[in-house]
Design a protein around this motif. Structure first.
Motif, mmCIF file in Angstrom:
data_model
loop_
_atom_site.group_PDB
_atom_site.id
_atom_site.type_symbol
_atom_site.label_atom_id
_atom_site.label_comp_id
_atom_site.label_asym_id
_atom_site.label_seq_id
_atom_site.Cartn_x
_atom_site.Cartn_y
_atom_site.Cartn_z
ATOM 1 N N MET A 21 0.822 -1.217 0.000
ATOM 2 C CA MET A 21 0.000 0.000 0.000
ATOM 3 C C MET A 21 0.846 1.254 0.000
ATOM 4 O O MET A 21 1.920 1.281 0.612
ATOM 5 C CB MET A 21 -0.899 -0.025 1.227
ATOM 6 N N ASP A 22 0.343 2.246 -0.688
ATOM 7 C CA ASP A 22 0.974 3.559 -0.687
ATOM 8 C C ASP A 22 0.001 4.558 -0.082
ATOM 9 O O ASP A 22 -1.211 4.396 -0.191
ATOM 10 C CB ASP A 22 1.344 3.985 -2.107
ATOM 11 N N GLU A 23 0.553 5.568 0.572
ATOM 12 C CA GLU A 23 -0.312 6.550 1.225
ATOM 13 C C GLU A 23 -0.193 7.928 0.569
ATOM 14 O O GLU A 23 0.798 8.220 -0.106
ATOM 15 C CB GLU A 23 0.000 6.655 2.718
ATOM 16 N N PRO A 24 -1.213 8.769 0.797
ATOM 17 C CA PRO A 24 -1.145 10.125 0.248
ATOM 18 C C PRO A 24 -0.044 10.936 0.937
ATOM 19 O O PRO A 24 0.408 10.576 2.016
ATOM 20 C CB PRO A 24 -2.531 10.710 0.555
ATOM 21 N N ASP A 25 0.383 11.999 0.300
ATOM 22 C CA ASP A 25 1.417 12.912 0.815
ATOM 23 C C ASP A 25 2.729 12.190 1.090
ATOM 24 O O ASP A 25 3.473 12.537 2.016
ATOM 25 C CB ASP A 25 0.934 13.633 2.092
ATOM 26 N N GLN A 26 3.016 11.188 0.310
ATOM 27 C CA GLN A 26 4.285 10.456 0.419
ATOM 28 C C GLN A 26 4.767 10.170 -1.004
ATOM 29 O O GLN A 26 3.950 9.859 -1.876
ATOM 30 C CB GLN A 26 4.054 9.152 1.173
ATOM 31 N N ASP A 27 6.082 10.272 -1.218
ATOM 32 C CA ASP A 27 6.615 10.025 -2.566
ATOM 33 C C ASP A 27 6.338 8.607 -3.026
ATOM 34 O O ASP A 27 6.474 7.650 -2.252
ATOM 35 C CB ASP A 27 8.132 10.250 -2.583
ATOM 36 N N ILE A 28 5.928 8.486 -4.271
ATOM 37 C CA ILE A 28 5.800 7.186 -4.937
ATOM 38 C C ILE A 28 6.737 7.275 -6.136
ATOM 39 O O ILE A 28 6.540 8.116 -7.020
ATOM 40 C CB ILE A 28 4.348 6.932 -5.412
ATOM 41 N N LEU A 29 7.763 6.434 -6.146
ATOM 42 C CA LEU A 29 8.734 6.489 -7.241
ATOM 43 C C LEU A 29 8.410 5.398 -8.254
ATOM 44 O O LEU A 29 8.326 4.225 -7.893
ATOM 45 C CB LEU A 29 10.143 6.295 -6.667
ATOM 46 N N CYS A 30 8.210 5.800 -9.495
ATOM 47 C CA CYS A 30 7.910 4.851 -10.567
ATOM 48 C C CYS A 30 9.204 4.572 -11.328
ATOM 49 O O CYS A 30 9.872 5.510 -11.767
ATOM 50 C CB CYS A 30 6.870 5.434 -11.523
ATOM 51 N N ARG A 31 9.538 3.264 -11.457
ATOM 52 C CA ARG A 31 10.817 2.916 -12.087
ATOM 53 C C ARG A 31 10.628 1.778 -13.075
ATOM 54 O O ARG A 31 9.655 1.018 -12.989
ATOM 55 C CB ARG A 31 11.812 2.471 -11.003
ATOM 56 N N GLY A 32 11.575 1.668 -13.991
ATOM 57 C CA GLY A 32 11.534 0.566 -14.946
ATOM 58 C C GLY A 32 12.928 0.176 -15.375
ATOM 59 O O GLY A 32 13.820 1.029 -15.458
ATOM 60 N N VAL A 33 13.123 -1.114 -15.643
ATOM 61 C CA VAL A 33 14.422 -1.624 -16.099
ATOM 62 C C VAL A 33 14.175 -2.529 -17.303
ATOM 63 O O VAL A 33 13.260 -3.356 -17.293
ATOM 64 C CB VAL A 33 15.118 -2.400 -14.952
ATOM 65 N N ILE A 34 15.009 -2.392 -18.326
ATOM 66 C CA ILE A 34 14.851 -3.198 -19.548
ATOM 67 C C ILE A 34 15.371 -4.610 -19.298
ATOM 68 O O ILE A 34 16.501 -4.787 -18.826
ATOM 69 C CB ILE A 34 15.576 -2.523 -20.716
ATOM 70 N N THR A 35 14.536 -5.594 -19.606
ATOM 71 C CA THR A 35 14.909 -6.988 -19.349
ATOM 72 C C THR A 35 15.180 -7.785 -20.626
ATOM 73 O O THR A 35 15.822 -8.837 -20.604
ATOM 74 C CB THR A 35 13.782 -7.702 -18.568
ATOM 75 N N ARG A 36 14.672 -7.305 -21.770
ATOM 76 C CA ARG A 36 14.833 -8.047 -23.023
ATOM 77 C C ARG A 36 14.642 -7.106 -24.195
ATOM 78 O O ARG A 36 13.834 -6.177 -24.128
ATOM 79 C CB ARG A 36 13.723 -9.099 -23.074
ATOM 80 N N LYS A 37 15.367 -7.325 -25.291
ATOM 81 C CA LYS A 37 15.068 -6.602 -26.518
ATOM 82 C C LYS A 37 15.221 -7.558 -27.699
ATOM 83 O O LYS A 37 16.160 -8.366 -27.726
ATOM 84 C CB LYS A 37 15.912 -5.329 -26.693
ATOM 85 N N VAL B 261 8.641 -3.131 -14.404
ATOM 86 C CA VAL B 261 8.277 -1.800 -13.904
ATOM 87 C C VAL B 261 7.730 -1.956 -12.489
ATOM 88 O O VAL B 261 7.233 -3.022 -12.131
ATOM 89 C CB VAL B 261 7.219 -1.099 -14.802
ATOM 90 N N TRP B 262 7.829 -0.918 -11.726
ATOM 91 C CA TRP B 262 7.299 -0.995 -10.369
ATOM 92 C C TRP B 262 7.203 0.382 -9.728
ATOM 93 O O TRP B 262 7.804 1.347 -10.196
ATOM 94 C CB TRP B 262 8.171 -1.914 -9.490
ATOM 95 N N THR B 263 6.405 0.463 -8.641
ATOM 96 C CA THR B 263 6.389 1.671 -7.820
ATOM 97 C C THR B 263 7.098 1.325 -6.514
ATOM 98 O O THR B 263 7.067 0.180 -6.054
ATOM 99 C CB THR B 263 4.954 2.164 -7.499
ATOM 100 N N GLU B 264 7.718 2.329 -5.937
ATOM 101 C CA GLU B 264 8.553 2.139 -4.756
ATOM 102 C C GLU B 264 8.240 3.184 -3.718
ATOM 103 O O GLU B 264 8.004 4.354 -4.056
ATOM 104 C CB GLU B 264 10.003 2.380 -5.206
ATOM 105 N N LYS B 265 8.262 2.774 -2.420
ATOM 106 C CA LYS B 265 8.089 3.749 -1.336
ATOM 107 C C LYS B 265 9.438 4.410 -1.047
ATOM 108 O O LYS B 265 10.459 3.926 -1.518
ATOM 109 C CB LYS B 265 7.614 3.027 -0.070
ATOM 110 N N PRO B 266 9.440 5.486 -0.242
ATOM 111 C CA PRO B 266 10.710 6.160 0.072
ATOM 112 C C PRO B 266 11.760 5.228 0.692
ATOM 113 O O PRO B 266 12.958 5.434 0.505
ATOM 114 C CB PRO B 266 10.301 7.252 1.070
ATOM 115 N N ASP B 267 11.318 4.171 1.404
ATOM 116 C CA ASP B 267 12.310 3.264 2.003
ATOM 117 C C ASP B 267 12.764 2.178 1.029
ATOM 118 O O ASP B 267 13.500 1.266 1.401
ATOM 119 C CB ASP B 267 11.751 2.629 3.289
#
Lengths: 160, 142, 145
Positions: free
Chosen positions: B90-106, B119-125
Motif C-alpha cells: 500500500m501507498d499513502e497520500p502525501d508520500q513520494d511514490i517512485l515509478c521505475r523501470g528496467v529493460i529486461t529483453r530486446k 516496472v514498479w512503484t517504490e516507497k521512500p524506504d
C-alpha cells in the motif's frame, strides 16, 4: 487596520471588463456525472432514449449544471476549475478564505447533452461588508451553433 | 523527452524515473476520473474502520502512473503493447511514490522492435509496492 | 418522476416539496467529481483553511444545495414546464451527515408574454429548521387548455 474592506478605484475599474470566451461542451458523461453527484436518479438526466421520448434533444442537464468547468491543464484553476483567460477583471485579492455567497441562473432554453456553449463573463459588482468583500460575476452562455443566449448566471463569492 | 530508439537501449538500462506524490485532493480527482468512489481513498474514518492505518492510494492510480512512466519514455513514436502490475503493497497520500523501470529483453519480431521491462512503484524506504511488467515497441533509427 | 403540474392547478400559498437528502462524505466527493469543484474544504478535515476560517469541520458545497433546490423545481415544473430563473444566497453553513430539507411556497401566478408564470420562494433548511439557503424562482407551466 480598517474595520471595513477598502474597495479601491483600481478595483472598481475592473467592473464590466469582459473576458475572452470559453467553450463548454455539454457531454452525456458530464451530465450523468453531475446528476449522480447531486443524488438525482431522474432518467431525464441519464437515459437518452427516454429524454427524446419526452421531447428533448438528448439527456437534460440538471438545473445547477451550468458553469461545470471543462478543465484544460494550465488554463483552469486547479481546484475550482474556473478558466484563466484574457480580458476580464484582475482583482489580486489576498485571500485568507473564500466562501460561496450565492448563485442565480436564468434560462432561455433547456441545456442538453450535445450542446456546445460559449461563455463570457464580467465583474458585475463589488460590495464590502465589514472586512469581507462580496464579488459578483455575471456570465452569459450562448449556444455556439445558433448564437442564441441560452443562460445567464450570477455568482457571488465572499472573500475573507 | 527526446524520442528513444531501439538501437539506443540495452538490457539492464533503467528508464527515467517518475516521482509522484498524491495529495488527498489528487485521490478525490482520481475517484472523479475513474468513477471509483470507494471511501478508503478519501474517508479516513471509513479506512480505519476497515482496519487500515489511514487513507491509501488506489491501486489503479498506481497502475496509471506506471502507464505514464512508459508513455513518457516510449515517446510519440513508441507504442505500449502491454503493461500490468500487482498491488502488493500500500501507498499513502502525501508520500513520494517512485515509478521505475528496467529493460529486461530486446528483440525484433515480425518487423517490429520489442523491448520488455520490469516496472514498479517504490516507497521512500525502497519497498516495491506495485511490481509489474511491460512490452513496448520502439522505432528504429534506420 | 411525479405527474405533470398544470398552471390551473397551482394556487398562491401552495407548498411544494419537501425533498430531503443527507449527504455523507461519499456524496460530497461525488459532487466534487460531477461539479469539478475539488476544494478540500468539502472533504478533507485536515485542510488548514477549515481552522483558518473558524469552521468546525468540512462543509457542504453551496452549489450542492443550489442543485437540491434545482431538483425540487424540476420536480414541480415537470418535463413540460420550464424553470426560467432561480437563485439562492448561502446564508448558513450545512455539514455532512445532517439532513437537508428543500421546500418551496408559491408566491404569485400570472400570465405574461404568452407564458403561464409561477413565482416561488424556495429554500433549504437544516435539521433545526434554520433556512440556510433562501431564494426564489420563476417557473413556466403548461396550461390544460
Amino acid at each position: 487596520m480598517a474595520d471595513e474592506f477598502e474597495i479601491t478605484d483600481e478595483m472598481r475599474a475592473q467592473i464590466g471588463q469582459e473576458t475572452e470566451p470559453w467553450t463548454y461542451e455539454v457531454t452525456t458523461t458530464s451530465v450523468r456525472m453531475y446528476a449522480r453527484g447531486i443524488g438525482s436518479d431522474d432518467p431525464i438526466h441519464y437515459d437518452v432514449d427516454f429524454a427524446k421520448s419526452q421531447g428533448f434533444r438528448s439527456i437534460v442537464a440538471p438545473l445547477g449544471y451550468i458553469g461545470t468547468p471543462v478543465y484544460l491543464p494550465g488554463r483552469n484553476d486547479p481546484t475550482f476549475g474556473f478558466p484563466r483567460r484574457g480580458g476580464g477583471p484582475r482583482l489580486n485579492l489576498p485571500m485568507k478564505g473564500l466562501l460561496d455567497g450565492g448563485t442565480e441562473t436564468e434560462y432561455f432554453d433547456v441545456i442538453c447533452a450535445g450542446d456546445v456553449l460559449e461563455e463570457t463573463s464580467h465583474l458585475a459588482d463589488l460590495k464590502a461588508r465589514g472586512r469581507m468583500l462580496f464579488v459578483t460575476n455575471e456570465s452569459v452562455f450562448k449556444n455556439k451553433a445558433t448564437g442564441q443566449i441560452v443562460a445567464k448566471q450570477r455568482l457571488t463569492s465572499i472573500h475573507l | 523527452m527526446a524520442q528513444v530508439y531501439f538501437e539506443d537501449v540495452n538490457v539492464g538500462d533503467e528508464i527515467p524515473q517518475l516521482k509522484k506524490n498524491c495529495s488527498t485532493q489528487q485521490l478525490v480527482m482520481w475517484a472523479a476520473g475513474s468513477g471509483d468512489f470507494y471511501q478508503i481513498h478519501y474517508d479516513k474514518d471509513f479506512a480505519q474502520r476497515t482496519g487500515l492505518k489511514g487513507l491509501i492510494v488506489h491501486g489503479a492510480l498506481k497502475n496509471a502512473f506506471l502507464g505514464q512512466l512508459l508513455h513518457d519514455w516510449a515517446g510519440e513514436k513508441g507504442q505500449i503493447r502491454k503493461f500490468g502490475c500487482s498491488y502488493r503493497g500500500m501507498d499513502e497520500p502525501d508520500q513520494d511514490i517512485l515509478c521505475r523501470g528496467v529493460i529486461t529483453r530486446k528483440y525484433a519480431d515480425g518487423g517490429k522492435n520489442f523491448v520488455e521491462l520490469d516496472v514498479w512503484t517504490e516507497k521512500p524506504d525502497g519497498t516495491k509496492t506495485s511490481p509489474g511488467t511491460a512490452v513496448v515497441t520502439l522505432p528504429s533509427k534506420s | 418522476m411525479a405527474e405533470q403540474t398544470y398552471f390551473e392547478d397551482v394556487t398562491e400559498g401552495q407548498e411544494i416539496g419537501p425533498i430531503k437528502i443527507t449527504p455523507d462524505k461519499q456524496q460530497l466527493v461525488k459532487f466534487a467529481a460531477g461539479s469539478g469543484d475539488f476544494n478540500p474544504l468539502h472533504f478533507d478535515e485536515d485542510f488548514p483553511m477549515i481552522k483558518a476560517m473558524g469552521l468546525s469541520g468540512t462543509i457542504v458545497h453551496g452549489r450542492f444545495k443550489y442543485a437540491q433546490v434545482g431538483r425540487l423545481l424540476l420536480q414541480f415544473a415537470g418535463y413540460k414546464g420550464r424553470v426560467k430563473k432561480f437563485g439562492v444566497t448561502y446564508r448558513g453553513m450545512d455539514f455532512p451527515n445532517r439532513e437537508i430539507t428543500v421546500k418551496g411556497v408559491v408566491t404569485a401566478k400570472k400570465q405574461e408574454g404568452g407564458e403561464n408564470l409561477v413565482e416561488l420562494d424556495i429554500w433549504t433548511e437544516d435539521p433545526e429548521g434554520k433556512k440556510t439557503t433562501p431564494g426564489n424562482a420563476v417557473v413556466a407551466l403548461p396550461g390544460r387548455g
